[in-house]
Design a protein around this motif. Structure first.
Motif, mmCIF file in Angstrom:
data_model
loop_
_atom_site.group_PDB
_atom_site.id
_atom_site.type_symbol
_atom_site.label_atom_id
_atom_site.label_comp_id
_atom_site.label_asym_id
_atom_site.label_seq_id
_atom_site.Cartn_x
_atom_site.Cartn_y
_atom_site.Cartn_z
ATOM 1 N N GLU A 9 0.812 -1.215 0.000
ATOM 2 C CA GLU A 9 0.000 0.000 0.000
ATOM 3 C C GLU A 9 0.848 1.269 0.000
ATOM 4 O OE1 GLU A 9 -3.342 0.322 -0.175
ATOM 5 O OE2 GLU A 9 -3.701 -1.834 -0.245
ATOM 6 N N ARG A 10 1.809 1.363 0.915
ATOM 7 C CA ARG A 10 2.595 2.599 1.051
ATOM 8 C C ARG A 10 3.333 2.939 -0.235
ATOM 9 N NH1 ARG A 10 6.673 1.761 5.370
ATOM 10 N NH2 ARG A 10 7.818 0.822 3.671
ATOM 11 N N GLU A 11 3.830 1.902 -0.929
ATOM 12 C CA GLU A 11 4.610 2.124 -2.141
ATOM 13 C C GLU A 11 3.753 2.133 -3.394
ATOM 14 O OE1 GLU A 11 5.239 -0.139 0.178
ATOM 15 O OE2 GLU A 11 7.175 0.440 1.022
ATOM 16 N N SER A 12 2.477 1.785 -3.269
ATOM 17 C CA SER A 12 1.557 1.675 -4.414
ATOM 18 C C SER A 12 2.115 0.722 -5.477
ATOM 19 C CB SER A 12 1.266 3.048 -5.023
ATOM 20 O OG SER A 12 0.601 3.852 -4.100
ATOM 21 N N CYS A 47 11.734 -4.533 9.197
ATOM 22 C CA CYS A 47 10.942 -5.020 8.071
ATOM 23 C C CYS A 47 9.503 -5.335 8.466
ATOM 24 C CB CYS A 47 11.603 -6.262 7.473
ATOM 25 S SG CYS A 47 11.737 -7.633 8.657
ATOM 26 N N GLU A 48 9.004 -4.632 9.475
ATOM 27 C CA GLU A 48 7.624 -4.872 9.905
ATOM 28 C C GLU A 48 6.654 -4.497 8.796
ATOM 29 O OE1 GLU A 48 6.819 -2.579 13.369
ATOM 30 O OE2 GLU A 48 8.393 -3.549 14.534
ATOM 31 N N PHE A 49 5.626 -5.303 8.645
ATOM 32 C CA PHE A 49 4.542 -4.951 7.740
ATOM 33 C C PHE A 49 3.234 -5.407 8.362
ATOM 34 C CE2 PHE A 49 5.524 -9.252 6.514
ATOM 35 C CZ PHE A 49 4.319 -9.813 6.130
ATOM 36 N N THR A 50 2.151 -4.768 7.990
ATOM 37 C CA THR A 50 0.828 -5.106 8.500
ATOM 38 C C THR A 50 0.052 -5.824 7.416
ATOM 39 O OG1 THR A 50 0.843 -3.149 9.913
ATOM 40 C CG2 THR A 50 -1.291 -4.184 9.518
ATOM 41 N N VAL A 51 -0.530 -6.944 7.769
ATOM 42 C CA VAL A 51 -1.334 -7.723 6.834
ATOM 43 C C VAL A 51 -2.732 -7.105 6.791
ATOM 44 C CG1 VAL A 51 -2.269 -9.989 6.291
ATOM 45 C CG2 VAL A 51 -0.021 -9.791 7.384
ATOM 46 N N ASP A 72 0.776 -7.063 21.161
ATOM 47 C CA ASP A 72 0.057 -6.036 20.402
ATOM 48 C C ASP A 72 0.345 -6.147 18.906
ATOM 49 O OD1 ASP A 72 -1.528 -3.534 20.138
ATOM 50 O OD2 ASP A 72 0.416 -2.706 19.529
ATOM 51 N N MET A 73 1.598 -6.385 18.563
ATOM 52 C CA MET A 73 1.963 -6.533 17.152
ATOM 53 C C MET A 73 1.235 -7.717 16.537
ATOM 54 S SD MET A 73 6.045 -5.776 17.352
ATOM 55 C CE MET A 73 6.417 -6.008 15.626
ATOM 56 N N ARG A 74 1.215 -8.840 17.231
ATOM 57 C CA ARG A 74 0.532 -10.026 16.711
ATOM 58 C C ARG A 74 -0.967 -9.769 16.568
ATOM 59 N NH1 ARG A 74 4.434 -12.399 19.971
ATOM 60 N NH2 ARG A 74 3.012 -12.707 21.704
ATOM 61 N N ASN A 75 -1.556 -9.072 17.529
ATOM 62 C CA ASN A 75 -2.988 -8.767 17.469
ATOM 63 C C ASN A 75 -3.334 -7.854 16.301
ATOM 64 O OD1 ASN A 75 -3.545 -10.330 19.710
ATOM 65 N ND2 ASN A 75 -3.365 -8.614 21.126
ATOM 66 N N ALA A 81 8.983 -9.218 7.589
ATOM 67 C CA ALA A 81 9.177 -9.708 6.210
ATOM 68 C C ALA A 81 10.285 -10.746 6.123
ATOM 69 C CB ALA A 81 9.476 -8.537 5.283
ATOM 70 N N CYS A 82 11.300 -10.638 6.962
ATOM 71 C CA CYS A 82 12.394 -11.600 6.873
ATOM 72 C C CYS A 82 11.998 -12.985 7.384
ATOM 73 C CB CYS A 82 13.642 -11.078 7.578
ATOM 74 S SG CYS A 82 13.454 -10.811 9.348
ATOM 75 N N PHE A 83 10.854 -13.108 8.020
ATOM 76 C CA PHE A 83 10.359 -14.412 8.489
ATOM 77 C C PHE A 83 9.161 -14.895 7.681
ATOM 78 C CE2 PHE A 83 12.562 -13.059 12.341
ATOM 79 C CZ PHE A 83 13.190 -14.233 12.738
ATOM 80 N N ALA A 84 8.328 -13.985 7.195
ATOM 81 C CA ALA A 84 7.055 -14.363 6.555
ATOM 82 C C ALA A 84 7.249 -14.781 5.103
ATOM 83 C CB ALA A 84 6.081 -13.200 6.616
#
Length: 84
Positions: A9-12, A47-51, A72-75, A81-84
């Motif tokens: 989203e942020r980068e379109s 590398c956090e991102f929100t699904v 809170d992050m998991r919720n 990104a380096c794990f998902a």
């Protein structure tokens, strides 16, 4: 299996990715960089991102990823990104 469509989203930026692709590899392919870069072996992650949708298509949260995330992050469906 058909390709999946991913949108940053942020980068379109949107595009097709093969099932099983890692998010960090997809980000690199699309020219999206985290600064500084991180890796699974690192202790700091940038590398956090929100699904937004489609979380069921990602890998399960590993115990290693859990170590770096708060409840809170998991919720909020934040992943690394380096794990998902």
């Amino acid at each position: 299996m058909a390709d999946a469509i991913i949108r940053f989203e942020r980068e379109s930026i949107e595009g097709a990715v093969a099932p099983g692709s890692s998010i960090s590899a997809v980000m690199r392919r699309f020219g999206i960089r985290t600064l500084p870069a991180c890796s699974e072996a690192g202790t700091e992650h940038h590398c956090e991102f929100t699904v937004i949708s489609g979380a069921e298509h990602l890998s399960e949260i590993s115990s290693s990823e859990m170590e770096h995330m708060s409840d809170d992050m998991r919720n909020r469906l934040v992943r690394l990104a380096c794990f998902a």
